[in-house]
Enzyme design. Structure first.
Site, PDB file in Angstrom:
ATOM      1  N   LYS A 183       0.818  -1.224   0.000  1.00 54.46           N
ATOM      2  CA  LYS A 183       0.000   0.000   0.000  1.00 54.46           C
ATOM      3  C   LYS A 183       0.841   1.258   0.000  1.00 54.46           C
ATOM      4  O   LYS A 183       0.436   2.280  -0.534  1.00 54.46           O
ATOM      5  CB  LYS A 183      -0.975   0.013   1.173  1.00 54.46           C
ATOM      6  CG  LYS A 183      -0.350  -0.199   2.543  1.00 54.46           C
ATOM      7  CD  LYS A 183      -0.523  -1.601   3.024  1.00 54.46           C
ATOM      8  CE  LYS A 183       0.525  -1.983   4.031  1.00 54.46           C
ATOM      9  NZ  LYS A 183       0.034  -2.951   4.989  1.00 54.46           N
ATOM     10  N   GLY A 236      -6.375  -6.497   3.097  1.00 47.61           N
ATOM     11  CA  GLY A 236      -5.675  -7.775   3.329  1.00 47.61           C
ATOM     12  C   GLY A 236      -6.322  -8.913   2.561  1.00 47.61           C
ATOM     13  O   GLY A 236      -6.243  -8.976   1.339  1.00 47.61           O
ATOM     14  N   ILE A 277      -9.465  -9.470   2.111  1.00 45.92           N
ATOM     15  CA  ILE A 277     -10.810  -9.152   1.607  1.00 45.92           C
ATOM     16  C   ILE A 277     -10.709  -8.613   0.182  1.00 45.92           C
ATOM     17  O   ILE A 277      -9.913  -7.706  -0.067  1.00 45.92           O
ATOM     18  CB  ILE A 277     -11.475  -8.063   2.481  1.00 45.92           C
ATOM     19  CG1 ILE A 277     -11.420  -8.446   3.951  1.00 45.92           C
ATOM     20  CG2 ILE A 277     -12.905  -7.804   2.033  1.00 45.92           C
ATOM     21  CD1 ILE A 277     -11.786  -7.297   4.880  1.00 45.92           C
ATOM     22  N   GLY A 328       2.220 -11.162  13.104  1.00 50.60           N
ATOM     23  CA  GLY A 328       2.502 -10.769  11.722  1.00 50.60           C
ATOM     24  C   GLY A 328       1.504  -9.769  11.165  1.00 50.60           C
ATOM     25  O   GLY A 328       1.428  -9.582   9.953  1.00 50.60           O
ATOM     26  N   GLU A 336       3.038  -3.509  10.844  1.00 52.59           N
ATOM     27  CA  GLU A 336       4.089  -3.117   9.925  1.00 52.59           C
ATOM     28  C   GLU A 336       5.446  -3.271  10.617  1.00 52.59           C
ATOM     29  O   GLU A 336       5.517  -3.345  11.846  1.00 52.59           O
ATOM     30  CB  GLU A 336       3.900  -1.650   9.514  1.00 52.59           C
ATOM     31  CG  GLU A 336       2.605  -1.389   8.785  1.00 52.59           C
ATOM     32  CD  GLU A 336       2.474  -2.221   7.523  1.00 52.59           C
ATOM     33  OE1 GLU A 336       3.274  -2.068   6.601  1.00 52.59           O
ATOM     34  OE2 GLU A 336       1.539  -3.051   7.454  1.00 52.59           O
ATOM     35  N   ASP A 368      -1.024   3.807   7.902  1.00 50.60           N
ATOM     36  CA  ASP A 368      -1.422   2.652   7.094  1.00 50.60           C
ATOM     37  C   ASP A 368      -2.895   2.797   6.665  1.00 50.60           C
ATOM     38  O   ASP A 368      -3.249   2.572   5.508  1.00 50.60           O
ATOM     39  CB  ASP A 368      -1.214   1.376   7.920  1.00 50.60           C
ATOM     40  CG  ASP A 368      -1.562   0.127   7.144  1.00 50.60           C
ATOM     41  OD1 ASP A 368      -0.752  -0.299   6.313  1.00 50.60           O
ATOM     42  OD2 ASP A 368      -2.673  -0.402   7.352  1.00 50.60           O
ATOM     43  N   LYS A 414      -4.556   3.294   2.763  1.00 45.63           N
ATOM     44  CA  LYS A 414      -5.685   2.511   2.255  1.00 45.63           C
ATOM     45  C   LYS A 414      -6.854   3.434   1.891  1.00 45.63           C
ATOM     46  O   LYS A 414      -7.628   3.126   0.981  1.00 45.63           O
ATOM     47  CB  LYS A 414      -6.081   1.466   3.300  1.00 45.63           C
ATOM     48  CG  LYS A 414      -4.978   0.408   3.464  1.00 45.63           C
ATOM     49  CD  LYS A 414      -5.108  -0.411   4.720  1.00 45.63           C
ATOM     50  CE  LYS A 414      -3.993  -1.460   4.805  1.00 45.63           C
ATOM     51  NZ  LYS A 414      -3.954  -2.157   6.103  1.00 45.63           N
ATOM     52  N   GLY A 441      -2.322 -10.477   7.960  1.00 47.99           N
ATOM     53  CA  GLY A 441      -1.878 -11.833   8.283  1.00 47.99           C
ATOM     54  C   GLY A 441      -1.364 -12.555   7.048  1.00 47.99           C
ATOM     55  O   GLY A 441      -1.742 -12.241   5.916  1.00 47.99           O
TER      56      GLY A 441
HETATM   57  N1  HSE Z   1      -0.235  -3.641   9.230  1.00 46.60           N
HETATM   58  C1  HSE Z   1      -1.367  -3.856   8.385  1.00 46.60           C
HETATM   59  C2  HSE Z   1      -2.581  -4.070   9.269  1.00 46.60           C
HETATM   60  C3  HSE Z   1      -1.141  -5.054   7.520  1.00 46.60           C
HETATM   61  O1  HSE Z   1      -2.405  -4.274  10.475  1.00 46.60           O
HETATM   62  O2  HSE Z   1      -3.696  -4.011   8.767  1.00 46.60           O
HETATM   63  C4  HSE Z   1      -2.152  -5.240   6.431  1.00 46.60           C
HETATM   64  O3  HSE Z   1      -2.162  -4.167   5.542  1.00 46.60           O
END
Ligand code: HSE
Length: 384
Positions: A88, A117, A119, A170, A173, A184, A188, A285
C-alpha cells in the site's frame, strides 16, 4: 504461468504457500537478500535473474516500502511482466505512475490486498463503480489497530502489550508507528478513494489521527457509555469536492463496526444504485493476504482485467462541511472555544470534553495545535 516473488517475508511466504494450490501458477524464483536454506534452488539475491528471465510472466512484489520496490515493479512491467502487490505504501504514493506504466506496457497491475488484506475489497469497489456512482467509502482497514482496540475493550489489556502480540502475529508493519499513528489506514484511504472517485488524493492532504495516545481510562469511559472505539478511514463526495479523513470513532452497540473483532476489517461503500455494501474479513496476516495476492495472479492468468478509470480527477478536498461530535481528552484543553463544549469533566489531571458538532477540519486542527504545544491528547469522533 511462471512467477517470481520479490521479498519472502510474511506476505511473500504466504503467497508462496497459497500458490501451491493455485491452478496454473508456478513459483520459479524468490528474490530476497536473506538466506532461506529450504528454498535455495529457487532463491536469488539478484533482481536481474527475474527481469532477464523471459519465462517469468508475473512478478509478485512483497518487499514493502516505496524504493526500490518502485524501480523493480516498473522494471518488470517494462519487460512485459504483469505485477501484483500488497504494497500500500507503493500504490498510495505512486498510483498514477504505476497505472500509466502498466497501460504503456500492456500488462496488468493488480493490488487487491493493498487495502483489506484478505478481503477482495478493492476489486469489488472497482466492479461496483462500473455501473454505479460511489457516494462514500468508510471502514476499519487496519488489523493491528483493531486487534489492539478489541483487546483493550474486551480484556482491559495494556496498549503496549497488545501491540507486541499483534507484531508477533505478523499483523503489524515493520515499524508499527505506521499502524498506530494511522498512516497505514491513510494509505488505504487514498487507494480506495482513487478507485471509488477516480481521484488522485495525496497522503499529505488528508487529516490523520491515530490511536497511539488512547489510554485504558478512555476505553473504560467508552465501555461505561456504550461505545466501542475503532480506527476508521472515511471519504466521500461533498458537492463538487471530496472529504477524506482518518480518525478513531466511537460506535454504539448496534453498529456493525462495534462487532469487528481481532485483526478483522469491515469496509463499506455506498453506491447510488446499490446502497450500502459491506465487506468483512481478515485485513492482515500471512495466509489471508498471501491468498488474496494469489487470487490476483489467477485472475491475470485467466485474462480477467482490473480496470479502474484512468482519467484521474483533481478533486478539491474539503473537510469543513463534515461535522460531528467529538470526545476530547487532554492534559490541557484550555484552547478550546467555550461555544464547542457541550459537556466537560475532570479525570485525574486530565480534562474530558464532549463537543457540540464541529467540522473535521476544526477537530484535526485542534489536535495539531495540541501536538505542537506538547499536550498529551486523544480524540475520537462520535458516530451517531
Ligand atoms: N499492518 C497492516 C494491518 C497489515 O495491520 O492491517 C495489512 O495491511
Amino acid at each position: 504461468m511462471k512467477i517470481a516473488i520479490l521479498g519472502f517475508g510474511t506476505v511473500g511466504s504466504g503467497a508462496y504457500e497459497a500458490a501451491k494450490s493455485a491452478p496454473g501458477i508456478e513459483v520459479k524464483r524468490i528474490v530476497d537478500l536473506r538466506d532461506f536454506p529450504d528454498y535455495r534452488d529457487i532463491l536469488t539475491k539478484d533482481i536481474n535473474d527475474v527481469l532477464d528471465d523471459d519465462e517469468i510472466e508475473l512478478v509478485a512484489e512483497c518487499m514493502g516500502g516505496v524504493h526500490p520496490a518502485y524501480e523493480f515493479v516498473t522494471g518488470a512491467m517494462r519487460r512485459g511482466k504483469h505485477v501484483v502487490t500488497p504494497n500500500k505504501n507503493l500504490v498510495s504514493a505512486c498510483y498514477d505512475e504505476l497505472m500509466a506504466c502498466a497501460a504503456e506496457n500492456g500488462v496488468e497491475f493488480r493490488f487487491t490486498p493493498a487495502a483489506g488484506g484478505g478481503i477482495p475489497w478493492l476489486y469489488n469497489l472497482m466492479r461496483s463503480r462500473r455501473c454505479d456512482e460511489i457516494l462514500e467509502v468508510h471502514g476499519i482497514v487496519n488489523g493491528t489497530c483493531n486487534y489492539i482496540l478489541d483487546n483493550m475493550h474486551t480484556n482491559g489489556a495494556d496498549f503496549a502489550a497488545v501491540l507486541a502480540e499483534a507484531q508477533a502475529l505478523g499483523y503489524a508493519e515493520r515499524d508499527p508507528s505506521a499502524d498506530i499513528d494511522g498512516h497505514d489506514t491513510l494509505r488505504k484511504c487514498v487507494i480506495s478513494s482513487n478507485i471509488a472517485f477516480d481521484a488522485r488524493l495525496r497522503e499529505e492532504d488528508i487529516p490523520t489521527f491515530g490511536i497511539r495516545s488512547i489510554t485504558a481510562e478512555d476505553v473504560a469511559w467508552c465501555n461505561a457509555n456504550g461505545y466501542t472505539c475503532k480506527l476508521l478511514m472515511n471519504a466521500g463526495l461533498a458537492g463538487d469536492a471530496l472529504y477524506a479523513y482518518v480518525e478513531p470513532e466511537l460506535f454504539t452497540a448496534d453498529a456493525l463496526e462495534s462487532g469487528v473483532k481481532a485483526n478483522f476489517n469491515l469496509i463499506t461503500l455506498t453506491g447510488v444504485n446499490v446502497g450500502p455494501l459491506s465487506f468483512y474479513g481478515q485485513g492482515a496476516g500471512m495466509m489471508p493476504t498471501g491468498t488474496s495476492l494469489v487470487q490476483d495472479m489467477i485472475d491475470i492468468a485467466a485474462g480477467i482485467g482490473f480496470a479502474p478509470a484512468d482519467g484521474g480527477t483533481a478533486h478539491t478536498l474539503d473537510n469543513t462541511k463534515v461535522a460531528h461530535r467529538y470526545y476530547f481528552r487532554g492534559s490541557d484543553l484550555s484552547g478550546l472555544p467555550a461555544s464547542v463544549i457541550a459537556e466537560q469533566f475532570a479525570r485525574g489531571s486530565d480534562t474530558v470534553v464532549l463537543t457540540a458538532p464541529i467540522s473535521v477540519t476544526a477537530a484535526h486542527q485542534f489536535a495539531a495545535d495540541c501536538a505542537a504545544r506538547g499536550i498529551d491528547f486523544f480524540m475520537a469522533g462520535i458516530n451517531e
